[in-house]
Write a protein that holds these residues in place. Structure first.
Motif, PDB file in Angstrom:
ATOM      1  N   GLN A 222      -6.829 -14.165  14.440  1.00  0.00           N
ATOM      2  CA  GLN A 222      -5.479 -14.219  13.865  1.00  0.00           C
ATOM      3  C   GLN A 222      -5.536 -14.000  12.354  1.00  0.00           C
ATOM      4  OE1 GLN A 222      -2.759 -17.309  14.972  1.00  0.00           O
ATOM      5  NE2 GLN A 222      -3.862 -17.751  16.860  1.00  0.00           N
ATOM      6  N   ALA A 223      -6.502 -14.669  11.750  1.00  0.00           N
ATOM      7  CA  ALA A 223      -6.613 -14.581  10.296  1.00  0.00           C
ATOM      8  C   ALA A 223      -6.946 -13.155   9.845  1.00  0.00           C
ATOM      9  CB  ALA A 223      -7.678 -15.549   9.793  1.00  0.00           C
ATOM     10  N   ALA A 224      -7.596 -12.400  10.719  1.00  0.00           N
ATOM     11  CA  ALA A 224      -8.023 -11.044  10.348  1.00  0.00           C
ATOM     12  C   ALA A 224      -6.848 -10.118  10.036  1.00  0.00           C
ATOM     13  CB  ALA A 224      -8.874 -10.453  11.468  1.00  0.00           C
ATOM     14  N   PHE A 225      -5.684 -10.403  10.600  1.00  0.00           N
ATOM     15  CA  PHE A 225      -4.547  -9.507  10.380  1.00  0.00           C
ATOM     16  C   PHE A 225      -4.176  -9.399   8.904  1.00  0.00           C
ATOM     17  CE2 PHE A 225      -4.116  -9.882  14.908  1.00  0.00           C
ATOM     18  CZ  PHE A 225      -3.692  -8.610  15.261  1.00  0.00           C
ATOM     19  N   LYS A 226      -4.239 -10.546   8.235  1.00  0.00           N
ATOM     20  CA  LYS A 226      -3.839 -10.540   6.839  1.00  0.00           C
ATOM     21  C   LYS A 226      -4.796  -9.670   6.024  1.00  0.00           C
ATOM     22  CE  LYS A 226      -1.939 -13.756   3.566  1.00  0.00           C
ATOM     23  NZ  LYS A 226      -1.698 -13.350   2.451  1.00  0.00           N
ATOM     24  N   ASP A 227      -6.073  -9.876   6.228  1.00  0.00           N
ATOM     25  CA  ASP A 227      -7.068  -9.071   5.505  1.00  0.00           C
ATOM     26  C   ASP A 227      -6.877  -7.593   5.827  1.00  0.00           C
ATOM     27  OD1 ASP A 227      -8.071 -11.489   4.802  1.00  0.00           O
ATOM     28  OD2 ASP A 227      -9.705 -11.478   6.283  1.00  0.00           O
ATOM     29  N   ALA A 228      -6.729  -7.337   7.116  1.00  0.00           N
ATOM     30  CA  ALA A 228      -6.677  -5.943   7.540  1.00  0.00           C
ATOM     31  C   ALA A 228      -5.465  -5.232   6.949  1.00  0.00           C
ATOM     32  CB  ALA A 228      -6.643  -5.868   9.061  1.00  0.00           C
ATOM     33  N   TYR A 229      -4.311  -5.828   7.115  1.00  0.00           N
ATOM     34  CA  TYR A 229      -3.110  -5.090   6.721  1.00  0.00           C
ATOM     35  C   TYR A 229      -2.834  -5.129   5.217  1.00  0.00           C
ATOM     36  CZ  TYR A 229      -2.678  -3.573  11.387  1.00  0.00           C
ATOM     37  OH  TYR A 229      -2.949  -2.924  12.548  1.00  0.00           O
ATOM     38  N   SER A 230      -3.348  -6.130   4.536  1.00  0.00           N
ATOM     39  CA  SER A 230      -3.219  -6.072   3.077  1.00  0.00           C
ATOM     40  C   SER A 230      -4.008  -4.872   2.579  1.00  0.00           C
ATOM     41  CB  SER A 230      -3.757  -7.337   2.401  1.00  0.00           C
ATOM     42  OG  SER A 230      -3.326  -8.460   3.100  1.00  0.00           O
ATOM     43  N   ALA A 231      -5.157  -4.676   3.178  1.00  0.00           N
ATOM     44  CA  ALA A 231      -5.991  -3.546   2.746  1.00  0.00           C
ATOM     45  C   ALA A 231      -5.354  -2.211   3.141  1.00  0.00           C
ATOM     46  CB  ALA A 231      -7.386  -3.670   3.353  1.00  0.00           C
ATOM     47  N   LEU A 232      -4.901  -2.113   4.390  1.00  0.00           N
ATOM     48  CA  LEU A 232      -4.400  -0.822   4.874  1.00  0.00           C
ATOM     49  C   LEU A 232      -3.081  -0.426   4.225  1.00  0.00           C
ATOM     50  CD1 LEU A 232      -5.336  -1.013   8.665  1.00  0.00           C
ATOM     51  CD2 LEU A 232      -6.641  -0.090   6.739  1.00  0.00           C
ATOM     52  N   ALA A 233      -2.320  -1.430   3.789  1.00  0.00           N
ATOM     53  CA  ALA A 233      -1.017  -1.137   3.174  1.00  0.00           C
ATOM     54  C   ALA A 233      -1.201  -0.339   1.887  1.00  0.00           C
ATOM     55  CB  ALA A 233      -0.268  -2.427   2.897  1.00  0.00           C
ATOM     56  N   GLN A 234      -2.369  -0.459   1.298  1.00  0.00           N
ATOM     57  CA  GLN A 234      -2.606   0.268   0.044  1.00  0.00           C
ATOM     58  C   GLN A 234      -2.605   1.776   0.241  1.00  0.00           C
ATOM     59  OE1 GLN A 234      -6.113  -1.455  -1.663  1.00  0.00           O
ATOM     60  NE2 GLN A 234      -5.188  -3.497  -1.656  1.00  0.00           N
ATOM     61  N   SER A 235      -2.631   2.182   1.477  1.00  0.00           N
ATOM     62  CA  SER A 235      -2.595   3.621   1.763  1.00  0.00           C
ATOM     63  C   SER A 235      -1.274   4.254   1.352  1.00  0.00           C
ATOM     64  CB  SER A 235      -2.790   3.835   3.261  1.00  0.00           C
ATOM     65  OG  SER A 235      -1.677   3.288   3.965  1.00  0.00           O
ATOM     66  N   GLY A 236      -0.240   3.408   1.245  1.00  0.00           N
ATOM     67  CA  GLY A 236       1.074   3.971   0.930  1.00  0.00           C
ATOM     68  C   GLY A 236       1.820   4.456   2.165  1.00  0.00           C
ATOM     69  N   LEU A 237       1.213   4.351   3.316  1.00  0.00           N
ATOM     70  CA  LEU A 237       1.884   4.767   4.550  1.00  0.00           C
ATOM     71  C   LEU A 237       2.708   3.613   5.123  1.00  0.00           C
ATOM     72  CD1 LEU A 237      -1.145   6.607   6.167  1.00  0.00           C
ATOM     73  CD2 LEU A 237       1.046   7.674   5.585  1.00  0.00           C
ATOM     74  N   ASN A 238       3.751   3.967   5.863  1.00  0.00           N
ATOM     75  CA  ASN A 238       4.519   2.934   6.561  1.00  0.00           C
ATOM     76  C   ASN A 238       3.788   2.600   7.860  1.00  0.00           C
ATOM     77  OD1 ASN A 238       6.631   3.125   4.640  1.00  0.00           O
ATOM     78  ND2 ASN A 238       7.360   4.963   5.708  1.00  0.00           N
ATOM     79  N   LEU A 239       3.364   1.385   7.959  1.00  0.00           N
ATOM     80  CA  LEU A 239       2.596   0.985   9.140  1.00  0.00           C
ATOM     81  C   LEU A 239       3.500   0.216  10.103  1.00  0.00           C
ATOM     82  CD1 LEU A 239      -0.622  -0.239   7.293  1.00  0.00           C
ATOM     83  CD2 LEU A 239      -0.127   2.052   8.216  1.00  0.00           C
ATOM     84  N   LEU A 258       3.345  -9.658   6.433  1.00  0.00           N
ATOM     85  CA  LEU A 258       2.341  -8.625   6.165  1.00  0.00           C
ATOM     86  C   LEU A 258       3.058  -7.440   5.506  1.00  0.00           C
ATOM     87  CD1 LEU A 258       0.200  -8.409   9.449  1.00  0.00           C
ATOM     88  CD2 LEU A 258      -0.264  -9.707   7.357  1.00  0.00           C
ATOM     89  N   PRO A 259       2.324  -6.688   4.703  1.00  0.00           N
ATOM     90  CA  PRO A 259       2.961  -5.523   4.050  1.00  0.00           C
ATOM     91  C   PRO A 259       3.087  -4.335   5.026  1.00  0.00           C
ATOM     92  CG  PRO A 259       0.687  -5.744   3.340  1.00  0.00           C
ATOM     93  CD  PRO A 259       0.947  -6.895   4.253  1.00  0.00           C
ATOM     94  N   ILE A 260       3.847  -4.541   6.082  1.00  0.00           N
ATOM     95  CA  ILE A 260       4.022  -3.483   7.077  1.00  0.00           C
ATOM     96  C   ILE A 260       5.497  -3.098   7.167  1.00  0.00           C
ATOM     97  CG2 ILE A 260       2.025  -4.003   8.523  1.00  0.00           C
ATOM     98  CD1 ILE A 260       3.836  -5.765  10.248  1.00  0.00           C
ATOM     99  N   ALA A 261       5.749  -1.934   7.784  1.00  0.00           N
ATOM    100  CA  ALA A 261       7.117  -1.421   7.817  1.00  0.00           C
ATOM    101  C   ALA A 261       7.945  -2.023   8.940  1.00  0.00           C
ATOM    102  CB  ALA A 261       7.087   0.098   7.951  1.00  0.00           C
ATOM    103  N   GLY A 262       7.270  -2.471   9.988  1.00  0.00           N
ATOM    104  CA  GLY A 262       8.026  -3.053  11.090  1.00  0.00           C
ATOM    105  C   GLY A 262       7.120  -3.470  12.232  1.00  0.00           C
ATOM    106  N   ILE A 263       7.760  -4.050  13.251  1.00  0.00           N
ATOM    107  CA  ILE A 263       7.010  -4.543  14.405  1.00  0.00           C
ATOM    108  C   ILE A 263       7.680  -4.030  15.673  1.00  0.00           C
ATOM    109  CG2 ILE A 263       6.426  -6.635  15.716  1.00  0.00           C
ATOM    110  CD1 ILE A 263       5.977  -8.097  13.165  1.00  0.00           C
TER     111      ILE A 263
END
Ligand code: GLN
Ligand code: ZN
Length: 759
Positions: A222-239, A258-263
């Protein structure tokens, strides 16, 4: 206007073009170029279909030659060293990992294949060796995005998210004890590189599949999501974080803020999650609401779907996307090719192509489109939903009456196992380490040709029967030559282990072209349960009785269990699965009893699907499933004498020995050859009845030498008592060639003989 979205499209082609091309390539008849061309045509066709239907968000990178998870493993260089030493080309490497490869100078087994969540699709398990070195090996998602773009279709690439990718994997033999999720920091830079390439190619949005969010996840995952998506959000893409097949709520905290565009959530399965998930979103995040079922073939009830969407809209307003519940990979391609269905019934169905239109109509109707086109579509839909719910095809009062009368005694054998064992020993007289197979023998071209002729009326029932008897003669003779102890008739008359029964049961209908990918180039054509199920006449007795009449050895009758019939069909959605399962159990009970009466004293009731049916999360729903799965099996198998031996068989999954125990079968065989973790062997050591741990992989043409069988048996015997030990392959042999099977079984039987002498 709410946008419409499809999460993935079937990739096999409307006429199974991919299968033909792939198998042609394997047998050397189709060139790599031609295989690649076929794939390209299928992709183009899929994109065009969705575009023409008016779908707003169309996926790319949902294509695969074998399995999308395997594609990711190759892309991330998660390739165990044993595959890289042969310098294979890209396609051959992929297929070697997926199905093993044995040709001059090359001999590698396949990676483990397991069920994709609770579906009948199998993925190739990411397997992390000690020396795994993550790097970006391919640009498949970029290439396919650009391919669609060149065709004038803007797509949203589908990528398996890093947490799910790692969580579904396992450590390789040389690396036991390593938790795959611990690789996250090393894997993220590779994702970042991929996302960067996608951005450069013009991609703006990515569908990040994280279906592991519907499982019970340990804290660290569960905790991995935060690490993963904080990092991937830096791509500038809408995830767009995408889940399906279940309920995300218990893991909602892991993805909140999380810095994501939606769920995306699956609201066919769990519409109740809308409220909580919608409220957890930030006010810029979208909610993609899956209302068109990606796992079944029923027409969507538009008014119900719109109601569901309204619930979501009340909270998220216009930040709403109308979507399929999951990828449509699990549905057949198009209803267009179904000419043999009764019109009344055909009108109840919707396959992938039809669902593409449904999703657009629903999105438009929901957004207030009042054109006559949409009004007509809504009216037609309401009419067909109503027609099905009132149709007499769906109900059989006699079946319901019978099930209401079932007692607990009907669901248990006359005596406990130790007593049954004594009676069975006397009746069957088997040696120590009895050898057997799981049922099917190679389904040769000749078999398919004859079956086809029979179906088309080109040969008579009598001629076909003679042909089947001849096949049985050969299979029986073969088994006697090889020296097996408990024989089978080989299942030559069966097109498929579920379809065959469905065709003989009332309550089922069939498609002519409704193929769905099960694994690799193996596709299945699931029957459809449309009404209450019953057995009008014996289904397998004739063949089993014939087979028994030509040998002195014990002949094993072969049936497909209630849960497997249910799970590998498209079930009804108008009565509970539980009721359908008991109906099947009752129908099979009649068959088991008839087999026994015909002199068949070993009867195997296969339940390979029992594990995949297990609800994904622990809790009340899962307990309920286990109860009805077990009871349906016992209802089917408890009508026999103590001296009749009931076998069952399971494959593809990590099974819970406790569930198997509850079935109370006398002997179970389980797929085992790819299970390396000694813990797993240990778990079964406590299994009270008899058990055959599969000794070779039937998905692969590879022939293990006798010494390999011996080594494996010795390893299992370290923890496993000899008197409980059966010797058998992982599963049925129908997809193999005769020559392979002869060698595989000879080596297996000879290994068993070695141990028979030692004990
Ligand atoms: N009896 C079946 C066969 O041998 C079992 C198949 C299965 O478990 N998938 O083909
Ligand atoms: Zn099996």
């Amino acid at each position: 206007m709410a946008k419409s979205s499809i999460l993935g499209f079937p990739r096999i082609g409307a006429q199974r073009e991919l299968k033909k091309a792939t198998e042609g390539y394997w047998s050397g008849k189709v060139t790599a170029e031609s295989l690649l061309e076929t794939a390209k045509t299928i992709r183009a066709e899929n994109w065009k279909t969705q575009k023409d239907a008016g779908v707003d968000i169309i996926p790319s990178n949902d294509f695969s030659f074998y399995d999308q998870v395997l594609d990711h493993s190759i892309m991330f260089n998660v390739i165990p060293a044993r595959y890289t030493k042969f310098d294979l080309n890209d396609l051959d490497l992929l297929f070697a990992m997926g199905r093993g490869l044995q040709r001059e100078g090359v001999d590698v087994t396949a990676l483990e294949m397991v069920k994709w969540f609770d579906s009948n699709y199998h993925y190739v398990r990411p397997t992390f060796g000690k020396n795994v070195e993550f790097k970006l090996n391919s640009t498949k998602p970029v290439d396919e995005y650009l391919e669609a773009k060149a065709q004038g279709v803007e797509t949203r690439p589908v990528i398996i998210g890093p947490v799910t990718y790692l969580y579904l994997g396992k450590a390789d033999k040389d690396n036991l004890g390593t938790e795959p999720i611990s690789y996250l920091p090393k894997l993220l830079p590779v994702y970042a590189e991929l996302l960067k390439k996608l951005l450069e190619a013009g991609v703006t949005d990515i569908q990040m599949d994280e279906p592991c969010l519907v499982l019970d996840l340990p804290e660290n995952v569960q905790a991995a999501f935060k690490d993963a998506y904080s990092a991937l959000a830096q791509s500038g893409l809408n995830l767009h974080l995408t889940t399906y097949f279940g309920d995300i709520r218990p893991n909602l905290k892991a993805v909140t803020d999380l810095p994501i565009a939606g769920i995306h959530i699956d609201c066919v399965r769990v519409p109740e999650q809308i409220d909580e998930v919608a409220k957890a979103l930030t006010d810029s995040q979208t909610l993609s609401v899956g209302v068109v079922d990606g796992r079944n073939i029923w027409k969507t009830d538009f008014s119900k779907a719109i109601k569901t969407l309204k619930t979501a809209e009340a909270i998220v307003g216009d930040r709403l996307v109308v979507a399929t519940s999951s990828s449509l990979l699990h549905t057949p391609v198009t209803l267009e090719s179904e000419k043999n269905l009764k019109e009344e019934i055909r009108d109840w169905f919707s396959f992938a192509v039809e669902k593409a239109t449904e999703i657009v109509v629903i999105a438009k109707a929901f957004s207030g489109d009042s054109s006559s086109e949409i009004a007509d579509a809504l009216a037609a839909n309401a009419k067909s939903i109503e027609a099905r719910s009132t149709s007499s095809i769906t109900k059989n009062p006699a079946v319901r009456e019978r099930l209401a009368k079932v007692t607990d005694a009907d669901k248990s054998r006359k005596s406990p196992f130790p007593e049954r064992l004594v009676a069975q020993k006397k009746n069957l007289n088997l040696p120590l380490f009895p050898t057997t197979t799981i049922g099917s023998f190679p389904q040769t071209k000749e078999i398919r040709v004859q079956r086809n002729k029979f179906t088309k009326g080109q040969i008579t029932a009598e001629e076909y029967e003679k042909f089947i008897e001849k096949e049985i003669d050969e299979v029986v003779k073969f088994q006697e030559e090889v020296g097996l102890d408990v024989l089978v008739h080989g299942e030559p008359e069966r097109n498929d282990m579920v379809q065959y029964f469905g065709e003989r049961l009332d309550g089922f209908v069939f498609t002519t072209n409704g193929w769905v990918q099960s694994y690799g180039s193996r596709y299945v054509r699931p029957p459809i349960i449309v009404g209450d199920v019953s057995r009008p006449a014996p289904m397998t007795v004739k063949e089993s009785k014939y087979a028994q009449s030509i040998t002195k050895k014990a002949m094993k009758g072969m049936l497909t269990g209630p849960i497997t019939c249910l799970r590998w069909s498209f079930p009804r959605d108008d009565i509970p699965l539980k009721d359908q399962s008991y109906q099947l159990g009752a129908a099979l009970r009649d068959e088991v009893n008839d087999l026994e009466a015909a002199g068949i004293y070993v009867i195997q009731v296969d339940e390979p699907a029992i594990r995949e049916g297990l609800p994904l999360r622990a809790g009340a729903e899962r307990e309920d499933y286990v109860k009805y799965a077990v009871e349906s099996f016992r209802l089917a198998t408890s009508g026999v004498q103590d001296s009749t031996q009931i076998h069952s068989h399971f494959c593809y999954s990590d099974l819970d020995p406790n569930h198997i125990k509850a079935l109370d079968a006398d002997v179970v065989s389980i797929e085992f050859s790819k299970k390396d973790d000694p813990k797993y062997i240990q778990e079964f050591a406590e299994y009270p009845n008899h058990i055959g741990l599969g000794l070779f992989d039937i998905h692969s043409p590879r022939v293990p030498p006798q010494s390999e069988f011996e080594a494996r048996i010795a390893e299992i015997l370290k923890v496993y008592p000899a008197e409980k030990f059966w010797v058998n392959p992982d599963c049925g042999l129908k997809t193999r060639q005769w020559e392979e099977v002869r060698q595989q079984l000879t080596n297996m039987v000879n290994a068993a003989k070695v141990f028979r002498e030692k004990y």
